[in-house]
Design an enzyme around this catalytic site. Structure first.
Site, short mmCIF file in Angstrom:
data_model
loop_
_atom_site.label_atom_id
_atom_site.label_comp_id
_atom_site.label_asym_id
_atom_site.label_seq_id
_atom_site.Cartn_x
_atom_site.Cartn_y
_atom_site.Cartn_z
N TYR A 125 68.34 -46.09 5.34
CA TYR A 125 67.39 -45.10 5.86
C TYR A 125 67.83 -44.60 7.25
CZ TYR A 125 62.79 -43.94 8.07
OH TYR A 125 61.74 -43.38 8.75
N LYS A 179 68.79 -40.86 8.50
CA LYS A 179 68.10 -40.21 9.63
C LYS A 179 69.10 -39.79 10.71
CE LYS A 179 63.67 -40.43 8.45
NZ LYS A 179 62.91 -39.21 8.14
N1 LIG Z 1 55.35 -44.33 9.55
C1 LIG Z 1 56.33 -44.78 10.33
O1 LIG Z 1 56.31 -45.92 10.83
C2 LIG Z 1 57.50 -43.89 10.65
C3 LIG Z 1 58.33 -44.23 11.72
C4 LIG Z 1 59.40 -43.41 12.04
C5 LIG Z 1 59.64 -42.26 11.30
N2 LIG Z 1 58.81 -41.96 10.25
C6 LIG Z 1 59.10 -40.74 9.49
O2 LIG Z 1 57.96 -39.91 9.54
C7 LIG Z 1 57.93 -39.08 8.38
C8 LIG Z 1 56.55 -39.14 7.74
O3 LIG Z 1 56.32 -40.48 7.39
P1 LIG Z 1 54.87 -41.03 6.99
O4 LIG Z 1 54.75 -42.35 7.63
O5 LIG Z 1 53.84 -40.00 7.24
O6 LIG Z 1 55.10 -41.24 5.40
P2 LIG Z 1 54.05 -41.45 4.23
O7 LIG Z 1 52.72 -41.78 4.77
O8 LIG Z 1 54.72 -42.40 3.29
O9 LIG Z 1 53.98 -39.99 3.55
C9 LIG Z 1 55.08 -39.49 2.87
C10 LIG Z 1 54.79 -38.12 2.32
O10 LIG Z 1 55.98 -37.63 1.69
C11 LIG Z 1 55.72 -37.31 0.33
N3 LIG Z 1 56.93 -37.57 -0.43
C12 LIG Z 1 57.54 -38.75 -0.67
N4 LIG Z 1 58.66 -38.58 -1.37
C13 LIG Z 1 58.78 -37.23 -1.58
C14 LIG Z 1 59.74 -36.41 -2.22
N5 LIG Z 1 60.83 -36.91 -2.77
N6 LIG Z 1 59.53 -35.07 -2.24
C15 LIG Z 1 58.42 -34.53 -1.67
N7 LIG Z 1 57.50 -35.25 -1.02
C16 LIG Z 1 57.67 -36.59 -0.98
C17 LIG Z 1 54.53 -38.19 -0.05
O11 LIG Z 1 53.81 -37.67 -1.15
P3 LIG Z 1 54.18 -38.15 -2.67
O12 LIG Z 1 54.23 -39.65 -2.65
O13 LIG Z 1 53.10 -37.58 -3.54
O14 LIG Z 1 55.50 -37.54 -2.98
C18 LIG Z 1 53.71 -38.10 1.24
O15 LIG Z 1 53.02 -36.88 1.31
C19 LIG Z 1 59.06 -39.58 7.48
O16 LIG Z 1 60.19 -38.76 7.65
C20 LIG Z 1 59.35 -40.96 8.01
O17 LIG Z 1 60.68 -41.35 7.75
C21 LIG Z 1 57.74 -42.73 9.92
#
Ligand SMILES: NC(=O)c1ccc[n+]([C@@H]2O[C@H](COP(=O)([O-])OP(=O)(O)OC[C@H]3O[C@@H](n4cnc5c(N)ncnc54)[C@H](OP(=O)(O)O)[C@@H]3O)[C@@H](O)[C@H]2O)c1
Length: 253
Positions: free
Chosen positions: A158, A162
């Protein structure tokens, strides 16, 4: 947080993965700013729930799309143009991880993580860049991660994806600069969403994690949303190719 105006009225944004987490919070704030928003996700049920929660009316479009599939991405942007007629911003928000070390990763697992994170951001940026180049304006903001800067045993593949997205941000910035298009990224530490829930919901793990964050807490989705909105606003017109660390100071120690 008091209301901040970013001057985004009637601007059209595509937010990938907008059905929950950071993407949902971003879509909500964009709608509060009177922008027009397109969200996507793989699962219709998640999109339906988001539409119900967001109450965006004619300013909101939800499109089922797997962003690693080129035909889905084409349909996402075609529908955006059909309904809203233009594209002012793309937020490459979608991200996923499957816990694995690099050494033990089955090649198909490696491929899945790289495809969803990196290829998805590429396919969307490519299509958005082509549309914005015609318009001679636009903003592309990608959500990276602290994992792109620090290796972590569970997040190696991952983190590699990134880190490549951050490099792609620099390349896009350079390729699109003369068309008045800015490409930037934000790199959060842990954010309170379902993505990282197994970590932050465990009290002992949480205490350990926040020891590495000078501000003494993990991020809330809104902590990430506002830097993204700043980068999407005219206030950031002279910033391109950059990654803003949204990590409570974690990378400063
Ligand atoms: N949360 C953390 O701790 C954290 C930390 C650093 C960076 N980030 C980054 O922040 C961003 C948002 O993360 P989050 O925590 O909000 O994630 P999340 O709560 O898991 O939400 C992920 C979203 O992406 C959609 N998704 C997943 N796979 C997909 C695909 N192949 N095509 C289209 N949509 C897809 C999901 O809907 P479906 O499942 O219906 O597809 C959902 O709407 C990501 O890039 C993550 O890497 C998160």
């Amino acid at each position: 947080m008091e209301t901040i105006s970013y001057g985004l009225e009637d601007r059209v944004f595509v937010v990938t993965g907008g059905s929950r987490g950071i993407g949902l919070a971003l879509a909500k704030t964009l709608l509060d700013q009177k922008a027009k928003v397109v969200i996507c996700g793989r699962k219709q049920v998640g999109l339906d729930q988001a539409v119900e929660e967001l109450k965006g009316g004619e300013r909101l479009l939800a499109v089922p799309a797997h962003i690693a599939k080129a035909e889905d991405v084409d349909s996402l942007f075609d529908q955006t143009l059909k309904v809203f007629g233009r594209l002012d911003g793309l937020v490459n928000n979608m991200g996923m991880n499957i816990i694995t070390s690099v050494v033990d990763a089955d090649p198909s697992l490696w491929q899945k993580i790289i495809d969803s994170n990196l290829n998805g951001a590429f396919l969307c940026s490519r299509r958005a860049g082509q549309i914005m180049r015609e318009q001679k304006s636009g903003k592309i903001v990608s959500v990276s991660s602290l994992a792109a800067h620090r290796s972590s045993p569970a997040m190696g593949v991952y983190g590699i994806a990134k880190a490549a997205i951050e490099m792609m941000t620099k390349v896009l910035a350079q390729e699109l600069a003369l068309f008045n298009i800015q490409a930037n990224a934000v790199a959060p530490t842990m954010v309170r969403t379902s993505f990282s829930q197994p970590f932050w919901s465990n009290e002992d793990l949480y205490a350990q994690i926040v020891k590495g964050i000078p501000l003494g807490r993990i991020a809330e989705p809104e902590d990430v949303v506002h830097p993204i909105l700043f980068l999407c606003s005219r206030a950031a017109d002279f910033i391109t190719g950059q990654t803003i660390m949204v990590d409570g100071g974690a990378s400063a120690i």
